[in-house]
Design a protein around this motif. Structure first.
Motif, PDB file in Angstrom:
ATOM      1  N   ILE A 104      47.517  80.790 -87.447  1.00 21.51           N
ATOM      2  CA  ILE A 104      46.271  80.583 -86.711  1.00 21.51           C
ATOM      3  C   ILE A 104      45.454  79.480 -87.386  1.00 21.51           C
ATOM      4  CG2 ILE A 104      44.124  81.664 -85.934  1.00 21.51           C
ATOM      5  CD1 ILE A 104      46.507  84.159 -86.776  1.00 21.51           C
ATOM      6  N   LEU A 105      44.943  78.578 -86.577  1.00 20.52           N
ATOM      7  CA  LEU A 105      44.075  77.518 -87.084  1.00 20.52           C
ATOM      8  C   LEU A 105      42.632  77.845 -86.724  1.00 20.52           C
ATOM      9  CD1 LEU A 105      43.477  74.461 -87.979  1.00 20.52           C
ATOM     10  CD2 LEU A 105      43.706  73.948 -85.556  1.00 20.52           C
ATOM     11  N   MET A 106      41.746  77.825 -87.735  1.00 17.81           N
ATOM     12  CA  MET A 106      40.313  77.903 -87.458  1.00 17.81           C
ATOM     13  C   MET A 106      39.773  76.496 -87.583  1.00 17.81           C
ATOM     14  SD  MET A 106      38.771  81.136 -89.484  1.00 17.81           S
ATOM     15  CE  MET A 106      39.503  80.824 -91.080  1.00 17.81           C
ATOM     16  N   TRP A 107      39.083  76.040 -86.552  1.00 13.45           N
ATOM     17  CA  TRP A 107      38.530  74.701 -86.689  1.00 13.45           C
ATOM     18  C   TRP A 107      37.134  74.660 -86.115  1.00 13.45           C
ATOM     19  CZ3 TRP A 107      37.138  71.231 -82.770  1.00 13.45           C
ATOM     20  CH2 TRP A 107      37.454  71.634 -81.470  1.00 13.45           C
ATOM     21  N   GLY A 108      36.396  73.647 -86.513  1.00 15.71           N
ATOM     22  CA  GLY A 108      35.022  73.504 -86.065  1.00 15.71           C
ATOM     23  C   GLY A 108      34.271  72.734 -87.121  1.00 15.71           C
ATOM     24  N   PRO A 109      32.972  72.564 -86.925  1.00 12.79           N
ATOM     25  CA  PRO A 109      32.180  71.858 -87.925  1.00 12.79           C
ATOM     26  C   PRO A 109      32.257  72.580 -89.270  1.00 12.79           C
ATOM     27  CG  PRO A 109      30.808  72.621 -86.079  1.00 12.79           C
ATOM     28  CD  PRO A 109      32.194  72.993 -85.770  1.00 12.79           C
TER      29      PRO A 109
END
Lengths: 310, 289
Positions: B58-63
């Protein structure tokens, strides 16, 4: 009802060896799916049997009959309709080697493209699955806008001119080879460089539409196979309500519903109820909007019909 | 202890301490993590029974955000070992990647967390990125090893991979291929409610002046990251103590304003708009379960 593949089946698929660096960018797989493992889409499967399987399997007979077999095919349609699975199943049915090139991963790596085709030449007969051709070889004035003004699904990177040229060169060089068949998948046919649709390049097209009611019912039955459903669950009704859902959406829907059931699960096992499915439908929305669906119908209708025949 | 259990300088094996309870706000992200990471690690048999194959990577992405805390909390909720690594530490010694995954298998059930994964798996045409690329990027060999390690994990290993990145524009899409890290969670910038909740928690022990309104502070910190909010009470208290010396009684609004001047926001409206654009146009299939 189609029997669902268990996940051990998929896990067990052996990867044939391909050297070093390229093994992470190219996929050489034992094809995992056959047409029987893909639910619905009977008519589309027939097209694949005609255009992809026949030239690979009965090349000799075609030659005897004096028919020029198709050299390659462009498979296009909305994301998540199962274009990739259908191509993989064709490779299995034809009993040939199967190589996947993922376009979006090599938008700036022409050496991967060259290496892939080199591999294909060494491993005939082979079906080369070139994914995301529209990322690698877009038309110069490619416009990804849908009629509602959105640009859903627009590639975030496009192929460099070098890659574009490499793909063109390689496809042209294998087009006359009978034992190499190129199936390129693409998202929209009207953004693709038209040079690729010439008869001497990828001479045929197959459109994989969003699933009809019957397809959706078959897909839902496939994904809910082997799990206990409560009495109030009617997949027929669900199939009616899931207009605009594509195969991937329906899979997510079934997965989410199962997840809800798992969270509730008590001693007597996992049972999916209509409530689970309703809840899942709230979070799993179709990605295809009505405007996009209309646009797909229009693009298909405007496209010349001849290339869709054998 | 066998050799692979020595984490060395490349990664940390730790007993997770914080849970979802300790993370303020972000309930939607926590729900996704609960579904994708916690439940499958806790009840693998039930998933098997339902014929549901849980996501493996799972990839968590965001600022920029406290991604590591999310990973730690997921591990704690699932009751598994956390192996946490920073991509920049794995880059230099290639075998450390293999080492990390071997250790994860040894300690299974476990959760592998790699932060700033774009350093380990950068797109090979980084010059087209919007911002300059990070100074340190992995060699092709290191990227290949990472993919190989992820590919080789099987369901029976009971190891999950969680990676995070704030620079998806330079992330190699080959990492996100089916069977590798094929699910995504978008961690949006802290919304007003999230920031209010965080401020409530971090300021619970601080004596506040009467003119301090948490709502106002939450409004003023729209472009601060959660970790910056954590340092706010310290900085503001320092300002108050500097001014009032031993007469210190409470931290007043002006101290917070002074503190905010020192803690320049890490985010900009332009950045947030860009993240939002990427998220909006992307195909959503990878976000579903």
């Amino acid at each position: 009802m189609t029997k669902r593949m268990s996940y051990e089946d998929i896990e067990g698929s052996s990867k044939k060896s391909i050297e070093e660096y390229f093994e992470v960018y190219l996929d050489v797989l034992e094809p995992r799916f056959s047409f029987a493992d893909i639910a619905g889409y009977d008519e589309v499967k027939e097209r694949f049997r005609d255009i992809v399987v026949t030239p690979l399997k009965y090349g000799e007979a075609l030659k005897k009959a004096g028919i020029q077999p198709p050299t390659g095919v462009i498979v296009w349609g909305p994301l998540g309709t199962g274009r990739g699975h259908l191509i993989e199943a064709s490779a299995k049915e034809a009993g040939v080697n199967y190589l996947i090139i993922r376009g979006r991963e090599c938008t700036a790596q022409e050496e991967v493209i060259h290496r892939a085709f080199e591999w294909a030449r060494e491993h005939k007969p082979v079906l080369v699955h070139l994914m995301d051709l529209d990322w690698l070889a877009p038309r110069r004035d490619a416009n990804y806008e849908w009629s509602d003004g959105s640009t859903y699904g627009k590639p975030d990177k496009l192929g460099t001119p070098e890659v574009h040229r490499a793909v063109h060169e390689e496809i042209a060089s294998v087009a006359h080879e009978e034992e190499i068949f190129v199936a390129a998948s693409c998202y929209r046919i009207d953004v693709l460089d038209q040079a690729f649709t010439r008869t001497s390049m990828l001479g045929r097209k197959i459109y994989v539409p969003r699933p009809s009611y019957e397809d959706r019912l078959a897909i839902l039955k496939y994904y809910f196979y082997g799990v206990a459903l409560a009495e109030d669950v009617s997949l027929e009704k669900l199939a009616e309500e899931t207009e605009y859902y594509v195969g991937w959406d329906l899979e997510s829907l079934a997965r989410k519903a199962k997840l809800m059931a798992i969270q509730r699960a008590s001693g007597d096992g996992v049972i999916v109820t209509m409530e689970d499915i309703r809840y899942a439908m709230k979070s799993v929305k179709p990605w295809l909007t009505p405007a996009m669906a209309r646009d797909y119908d229009r693009i298909r209708a405007e496209d010349c019909v001849h290339k869709y025949n054998f | 202890m066998c050799e692979v259990l020595e984490p060395g300088q490349y990664f940390k094996v730790k007993e997770p301490e914080v849970g979802f309870e300790e993370i303020a706000g972000f309930w939607e992200v926590k729900e996704r993590l609960e579904e994708m990471v916690v439940l499958p690690l806790k009840h693998p048999e039930t998933f098997k029974q339902a014929g549901l194959r849980p996501p493996r990577g799972i990839l968590m992405w965001g600022p920029p955000n406290s991604f590591a805390t999310f990973a730690e909390a997921s591990a704690k909720e699932a009751g598994v070992t956390l192996l946490s690594a920073q991509a920049k530490n794995l880059v230099e010694e290639e075998h450390s990647i293999e080492h990390l995954f071997d250790a994860a298998r040894e300690l299974a059930p476990s959760l592998v967390f790699i932060s700033e994964v774009e350093i380990l798996a950068p797109r090979r045409e980084a010059e087209s990125a919007l911002l300059p690329p990070p100074p340190l990027l992995a060699s092709r060999e290191a990227t290949r090893l990472l993919f190989k390690c992820v590919d080789e994990l099987a369901d029976r290993d009971n190891v999950k991979i969680l990676v995070s990145s704030s620079r998806v524009d330079i992330l190699d899409p080959a990492l996100l291929r089916n069977g590798r890290v094929d699910r995504k969670i978008y961690v949006p910038p802290a919304a007003f409610e999230d920031r209010l909740e965080i401020l409530k928690r971090v300021l619970s022990d601080v004596p506040l002046g009467e003119d301090v309104s948490l709502e106002k502070l939450a409004e003023a910190t729209a472009y601060h990251t959660p970790s910056q909010l954590f340092s706010l009470p310290r900085q503001a208290t320092l300002m108050a103590i500097k001014e009032e010396k031993n007469n210190f009684s409470s931290v007043k609004l002006r101290h917070f304003l002074q503190a905010l001047e020192r803690i320049a926001p890490e985010l900009t409206p332009e950045m947030l708009r860009r993240y939002d654009d990427i998220y909006k146009e992307e195909c959503k299939h990878r976000y579903m379960y």
